[in-house]
Design an enzyme around this catalytic site. Structure first.
Site, PDB file in Angstrom:
ATOM      1  N   LYS A   1     100.140  66.166  41.427  1.00  0.00           N
ATOM      2  CA  LYS A   1     100.444  65.523  42.782  1.00  0.00           C
ATOM      3  C   LYS A   1     100.307  66.401  43.849  1.00  0.00           C
ATOM      4  O   LYS A   1     100.716  67.469  43.863  1.00  0.00           O
ATOM      5  CB  LYS A   1     101.731  64.495  42.715  1.00  0.00           C
ATOM      6  CG  LYS A   1     101.816  63.387  41.956  1.00  0.00           C
ATOM      7  CD  LYS A   1     103.097  62.659  42.268  1.00  0.00           C
ATOM      8  CE  LYS A   1     102.925  61.145  41.553  1.00  0.00           C
ATOM      9  NZ  LYS A   1     102.036  60.184  41.678  1.00  0.00           N
TER      10      LYS A   1
ATOM     11  N   ARG B   1     102.553  53.779  32.325  1.00  0.00           N
ATOM     12  CA  ARG B   1     102.027  52.813  31.688  1.00  0.00           C
ATOM     13  C   ARG B   1     101.956  53.163  30.014  1.00  0.00           C
ATOM     14  O   ARG B   1     102.162  52.610  29.011  1.00  0.00           O
ATOM     15  CB  ARG B   1     100.536  52.335  32.022  1.00  0.00           C
ATOM     16  CG  ARG B   1      99.390  53.485  32.004  1.00  0.00           C
ATOM     17  CD  ARG B   1      98.323  53.113  33.045  1.00  0.00           C
ATOM     18  NE  ARG B   1      98.479  53.222  34.295  1.00  0.00           N
ATOM     19  CZ  ARG B   1      97.646  52.957  35.205  1.00  0.00           C
ATOM     20  NH1 ARG B   1      96.240  52.530  34.939  1.00  0.00           N
ATOM     21  NH2 ARG B   1      97.976  53.324  36.682  1.00  0.00           N
TER      22      ARG B   1
END
Ligand code: BES
Ligand code: MN
Ligand code: ZN
Length: 501
Positions: free
Chosen positions: A278, A352
């Site tokens: 990020k 996920r």
């Protein structure tokens, strides 16, 4: 650990309000006039309170709270005059309680409620007040608190006395709320805690400590996860020095043999993005990426504290997503516990992958009546709904309406989003059964469809994306800036409404 203020209930008739120190809280009546306690203080204060209500400013204004500092004629240093408005509903009660909590400072607090409303409403006011007093001061050194808030006060008051016409009845009505406040405080602490303290190991230890409340706890460590085939979850944690874990919390105090409600939470203690790293701006907020797991823990704690007659099992995946020589790479393919292969095209879509194995494990092991997962899953849900609503998805209309009703009743704002085959198709992989991102468009929905794949057809399921509501940069109605505990109250309420006998 931050704990809610101790609240004592006492009969109002015995109280001498004028001689009490600290802060006094009194109410207007439903018509905008002064309530009984307010009237008695008003005389000593030379009519200051009646002047305040004379122009009708308090009429129909639930949540309006005026502060009178250093009032003449009283021992108190502050009087708060609060309006519940006419026929306050739970939302008005919460708003008022939160507004009172926001204006309280250090020192003892006395809330005089006689005649202000019925016990159910007052219990909501007191609960909201207690929630708004939350203050995470774990890392503020002593002596460092000269600045304070706009009133020169810093830190939550430790003692709150609630005076009531029928103190026993109000104490009774408040009991389940006290359990809920503790659950929410617990969840908020977990979210606020930085990642150098709240490692996967520390998180598991805090879960294990809940054994004393009667919860059955199981911590599944890496070797066993390996044997179970939880390779999607393990792949995410490969780059971290902190071992990956799955924690299971069981509260099976409902009818024997009745399948449980399963709650599943994303517990990424820090999300750097991994090799798909990020940008540095704002990355510090990724200490909250275990928010889903925190809510599950907060609910389990609440259920245990209030000894809920229900069967509920909570499962959280505890991992840290770090870049490292051993970290998973973009392009890696792993086989999940279900058996489906996952192409990891972006290591920042890690939640996920963690949830895929948690969802599968809980269904295989507990054959739950329904599964609800919570996760700070996508930035896209913040683009869609901002910070004012969680986004949720459901495969079962009965469960959906029960959840919508519960969330609405407690004031946890949520907006339903659609599932759909076309979205699922965006997750098609060239090489594997599925890939872990579906592109930028509909990012929250394709993430939900990824999870959907790991939910059996016969399992009613709700996925809640709480990325936008878990941590706020400004104070909200019931919380100071920072962790909100969003979802603990809604799920506790859902259990009460639908899974208790
Ligand atoms: N933890 C983040 C989502 C998030 C973003 C939570 C902002 C709270 C605030 C998640 O793991 C993530 O990085 N999602 C990616 C997915 C993308 C790579 C498909 C995102 O939303 O950008
Ligand atoms: Mn991520
Ligand atoms: Zn994440």
């Amino acid at each position: 650990m931050t704990t809610p203020p101790a609240i004592e209930f006492a009969p109002e008739a015995d109280a001498e309000l004028g001689g009490l120190e600290g802060t006094l809280v009194v109410f207007t009546d439903g018509a905008g006039g002064l309530g009984t306690a307010a009237t008695s203080l008003d005389h000593a204060m030379g009519g200051a309170l009646s002047r305040a209500v004379k122009d009708g400013a308090f009429k129909e204004k639930a949540g309006r709270v005026s502060a009178f500092e250093w009032p003449a004629g009283l021992a108190a240093k502050k009087v708060l005059l609060a309006a519940l408005g006419p026929d306050p509903d739970p939302a008005a009660a919460r708003k008022t309680g939160g507004a009172i909590g926001a204006k309280l400072g250090k020192g003892p607090v006395t809330v005089a409620t006689a005649g202000a409303a019925g016990e159910e409403t007052l219990a909501q006011v007191v609960w909201a007040l207690a929630l708004r007093l939350y203050d995470f001061d774990e890392y503020r050194s002593a002596g460092d608190d000269e600045e304070g808030d706009e009133n020169g006060d810093r830190g939550a008051p430790r003692e709150v006395t609630v005076l009531a016409a029928d103190a026993d009845a109000l104490a009774r009505a408040s009991r389940p709320f006290a359990a809920l406040a503790e659950g929410i405080y617990f969840a908020r602490d977990l979210v606020n805690e930085p990642a150098n303290t709240l490692t996967t190991t520390e998180f598991a230890a805090r879960i294990e400590a809940m054994q004393t409340l009667g919860l059955e706890i199981e911590i599944i460590e890496e070797p066993e996860l390996e044997q179970m085939g939880a390779r999607a979850l393990l792949a995410v944690g490969r780059g971290s020095e902190s071992p990956s874990k799955m924690a299971v919390m069981k509260w099976m105090k409902g009818p024997q043999g009745e399948p449980p409600l399963a709650l599943v939470g994303k517990g990424v203690v820090f999300d750097t993005g991994g090799i798909s790293i990020k940008p540095s701006a704002g990355m510090e907020e990724m200490t909250m990426d275990m928010g889903g797991a925190a809510v599950v823990c907060g609910v389990m704690r609440t259920l245990a504290l209030r000894k809920a007659p229900a069967n509920v099992v909570g499962v959280v995946g505890l991992v840290e997503n770090m870049p490292d020589g051993r970290a998973q790479r973009p392009g890696d393919i792993v086989r999940s516990m279900k058996g489906d292969t996952i192409e990891c095209v972006n290591t920042d879509a890690e939640g996920r992958m963690v949830l895929a194995d948690c969802l599968w494990h809980v269904q295989e092991t507990y054959k739950p009546a329904a599964v609800i997962d919570l996760a700070t899953l996508t930035g896209a849900v913040i683009i869609a709904l901002g910070h004012h609503n969680a986004g949720w998805f459901a495969t079962d209309e009965k469960l959906a309406s029960a959840f919508a009703g519960a969330a609405e009743a407690v004031g946890d704002a949520a907006w339903r989003l659609p599932l759909g085959k076309k979205y699922a198709e965006q997750n098609k992989s060239r090489l594997a059964d599925v890939k872990n991102t579906g592109g930028r468009s509909g990012g929250s929905i394709t993430a939900a469809e990824f999870l959907h794949r790991f939910v059996k057809d016969e399992t009613p399921w709700i996925h809640i994306d709480i990325a936008g509501v878990t941590l706020l940069s400004s104070a909200s109605e019931l919380a100071p800036k920072g962790a909100t505990g969003w979802g603990v109250a809604a799920l506790d309420r859902l259990v009460r409404d639908r899974y208790e006998r």
